[in-house]
Write a protein that holds these residues in place. Structure first.
Motif, short mmCIF file in Angstrom:
data_model
loop_
_atom_site.label_atom_id
_atom_site.label_comp_id
_atom_site.label_asym_id
_atom_site.label_seq_id
_atom_site.Cartn_x
_atom_site.Cartn_y
_atom_site.Cartn_z
N VAL A 90 58.84 49.64 115.10
CA VAL A 90 59.30 49.18 113.79
C VAL A 90 58.28 49.63 112.75
N THR A 91 58.74 50.41 111.77
CA THR A 91 57.86 50.92 110.74
C THR A 91 58.41 50.55 109.37
N VAL A 92 57.59 49.87 108.57
CA VAL A 92 57.96 49.48 107.21
C VAL A 92 56.95 50.10 106.27
N SER A 93 57.44 50.81 105.24
CA SER A 93 56.55 51.47 104.30
C SER A 93 57.22 51.54 102.94
N GLY A 94 56.41 51.86 101.92
CA GLY A 94 56.96 51.98 100.57
C GLY A 94 55.95 51.57 99.54
N GLU A 95 56.34 51.67 98.27
CA GLU A 95 55.47 51.27 97.18
C GLU A 95 56.32 50.79 96.01
N PRO A 96 55.77 49.87 95.21
CA PRO A 96 56.54 49.32 94.08
C PRO A 96 56.96 50.41 93.11
N GLY A 97 58.14 50.22 92.55
CA GLY A 97 58.67 51.19 91.60
C GLY A 97 59.46 52.30 92.25
N LYS A 98 59.40 52.41 93.58
CA LYS A 98 60.15 53.44 94.29
C LYS A 98 61.09 52.79 95.30
N GLU A 99 60.75 52.89 96.58
CA GLU A 99 61.61 52.35 97.63
C GLU A 99 60.76 51.68 98.70
N LEU A 100 61.38 50.75 99.38
CA LEU A 100 60.81 50.14 100.58
C LEU A 100 61.70 50.57 101.74
N SER A 101 61.12 51.27 102.70
CA SER A 101 61.91 51.79 103.82
C SER A 101 61.54 51.02 105.09
N ALA A 102 62.53 50.90 105.95
CA ALA A 102 62.34 50.25 107.25
C ALA A 102 62.99 51.13 108.30
N GLU A 103 62.26 51.43 109.37
CA GLU A 103 62.78 52.27 110.45
C GLU A 103 62.57 51.55 111.78
N VAL A 104 63.63 51.47 112.58
CA VAL A 104 63.56 50.90 113.93
C VAL A 104 64.02 52.00 114.88
N ARG A 105 63.13 52.37 115.82
CA ARG A 105 63.40 53.50 116.71
C ARG A 105 63.21 53.06 118.15
N ASN A 106 64.13 53.46 119.01
CA ASN A 106 64.01 53.19 120.45
C ASN A 106 64.64 54.35 121.23
N PRO A 107 64.16 54.62 122.44
CA PRO A 107 64.75 55.70 123.25
C PRO A 107 66.23 55.48 123.47
N LEU A 108 66.97 56.58 123.44
CA LEU A 108 68.42 56.52 123.59
C LEU A 108 68.81 56.56 125.05
N GLY A 109 69.74 55.68 125.40
CA GLY A 109 70.33 55.73 126.74
C GLY A 109 69.56 54.97 127.79
N THR A 110 68.54 54.21 127.44
CA THR A 110 67.79 53.45 128.43
C THR A 110 68.55 52.18 128.77
N ARG A 111 68.69 51.88 130.06
CA ARG A 111 69.41 50.69 130.50
C ARG A 111 68.59 50.01 131.58
N HIS A 112 68.17 48.80 131.30
CA HIS A 112 67.45 48.01 132.29
C HIS A 112 68.05 46.63 132.29
N GLY A 113 68.43 46.14 133.47
CA GLY A 113 68.93 44.78 133.56
C GLY A 113 70.34 44.65 133.03
N LEU A 114 70.70 43.41 132.70
CA LEU A 114 72.05 43.08 132.26
C LEU A 114 72.24 43.52 130.81
N ARG A 115 73.34 44.25 130.58
CA ARG A 115 73.65 44.69 129.22
C ARG A 115 74.42 43.58 128.50
N ILE A 116 73.97 43.24 127.29
CA ILE A 116 74.60 42.18 126.52
C ILE A 116 75.75 42.77 125.72
N PRO A 117 76.95 42.18 125.79
CA PRO A 117 78.07 42.73 125.02
C PRO A 117 77.87 42.50 123.53
#
Length: 409
Positions: free
Chosen positions: A334-361
């Motif tokens: 989780v990455t949050v960055s930015g500065e006043p007067g412009k934008e505040l950005s938030a990025e959440v990144r995780n590997p694609l296709g990983t499956r461990h345990g029970l998948r929640i619907p």
């Protein structure tokens, strides 16, 4: 029996324009309100007054003509009570009679006024024109001693046009009032719809996070029944804590819903809970780590406006919930960055296709809700697979510069 107006019944709101403007079916049943009775009595008195003021003008007429004048004058005044049910018919009959009879003039004036108020111009205009035409035989057949035929015609024309214009103005005012009422109702319905959508997004963002935490801990107990007693107790405690928090969050959302509906006692039965801000993100990450997630948070310092921070918190919360559902056990950044007067950005990144345990619907509504939340805040949101093989959720929200007291002056 008590009169019930159509606009007072919700099931007949579709008929409001006809009731307000009088554009109903000719001969329809009339149900007068108190105001309608007052107006009808006033119209009857006006017609009777005009009739009585013209009586001296027929004193020199022959007896048979006087009897006919009095009979039709009285009948015309009585027929004024039918002006709401048969306005066009009453106007036509009285206009024809007034082409020769003087005592019908009062009822004719009221009838023309009624048609101008209760019927559109395509009906009231020709009837008024017909009334003007009938002035010609009247001034020729019943000349006035103190007026020339042309003077009598001009006087009658002025009266007819004044009454018609007065009715048109009243009708236009009623149309304006109805239009403003419709706009107000539409604006109120739109506000209610937006409020319901906001509450639905809030409920989804809050409860989806808590329920996914419950599912993870319950799944751990299911797949590891032989776990040490300490781990089972810790998982059970986490389940109990998240269930309690879920109930609190649900109670808070219901309180907002009751307050938006204006229910009595809503503020007393459901107290407002403080809304999360950007400063609560570390607590959210700790909860996720306690549930077994591998989360790394990069959060800059500085003060962020409360509304902006709450939107970023909800976006990150929903993204972490989706990561638990669809990539359980995968590391999340989780990455949050930015500065006043412009934008505040938030990025959440995780590997694609990983499956461990029970998948929640899932309900497949979380990313849609995040996009709507970002757009309502004036920003944008993107989500999908990245070239690096990760699934990424990125949001950019405007970060306004806080005003100081000196700027306000």
């Amino acid at each position: 029996m008590t009169d019930v107006r159509v606009e007072d019944a919700p099931e007949y709101r579709w008929a409001l324009p006809s009731v307000l403007l009088g554009d109903g079916r000719e001969g329809r049943r009339v149900r007068r309100s108190t105001r309608d009775w007052i107006v009808d009595i006033a119209m009857f008195l006006v017609a009777s007054f005009i009739t009585l003021t013209t009586v001296p003008g027929i004193q020199d007429e022959p007896e048979p003509l006087m009897a006919i004048e009095q009979l039709f004058g009285a009948l015309a005044c009585a027929a004024v009570w039918l002006r709401r049910r048969w306005p066009v018919g009453l106007a036509l009959v009285t206009t024809v009679l007034s082409s020769y009879l003087e005592l019908v003039g009062g009822a004719c004036v009221v009838a023309v006024f009624t048609v101008a108020v209760h019927r559109p111009f395509k009906i009231s205009g020709p009837i008024t024109l017909f009334g003007i035409v009938t002035l010609a035989p009247y001034v020729l057949l019943r000349p006035q001693p103190d007026l020339t035929p042309m003077g009598g015609f001009i006087l009658g024309l002025a009266i007819v046009l004044t009454v018609f214009a007065w009715g048109i103005v009243i009708r236009a005012r009623r149309q304006l009032i109805w239009s403003l009422r419709q706009r107000a109702d539409s604006a109120a319905e739109e506000a209610k719809r937006l409020e319901r959508e906001r509450i639905a997004r809030e409920m989804h963002d809050v409860l989806a996070h808590r329920i996914s935490m419950l599912s993870l801990h319950a799944g751990a107990l299911e797949f590891r029944p032989d776990a040490p007693a300490e781990e089972i107790a810790r998982a059970a405690g986490a389940i109990r804590s998240n269930a309690h928090l879920a109930l609190q969050d649900l109670r808070g959302v219901i309180g907002v819903l009751r307050a938006s509906r204006g229910d009595e006692g809503a503020d007393d039965t459901v107290p407002d809970r403080p809304q999360p801000t950007l400063a609560d993100l570390p607590t959210l990450v700790r909860e996720c780590r306690q549930a077994g997630m591998d989360v790394r948070l990069d959060l800059p310092g500085g003060d962020v406006p409360e509304g902006l921070g709450r939107n970023v918190y909800r976006i990150v919360q929903e993204a972490l919930t989706n990561a638990r559902k669809h990539a359980s056990g995968a590391p999340v950044t989780v990455t949050v960055s930015g500065e006043p007067g412009k934008e505040l950005s938030a990025e959440v990144r995780n590997p694609l296709g990983t499956r461990h345990g029970l998948r929640i619907p899932g309900a497949k509504a979380g990313l849609i809700g995040l996009t709507e939340r970002a757009e309502l805040a004036g920003g944008r949101l993107e989500h999908g697979p990245a070239p690096e093989g990760d699934f990424v959720v990125r949001a950019w929200l405007p970060w306004p510069v806080a005003r100081t007291s000196g700027e306000d002056t």
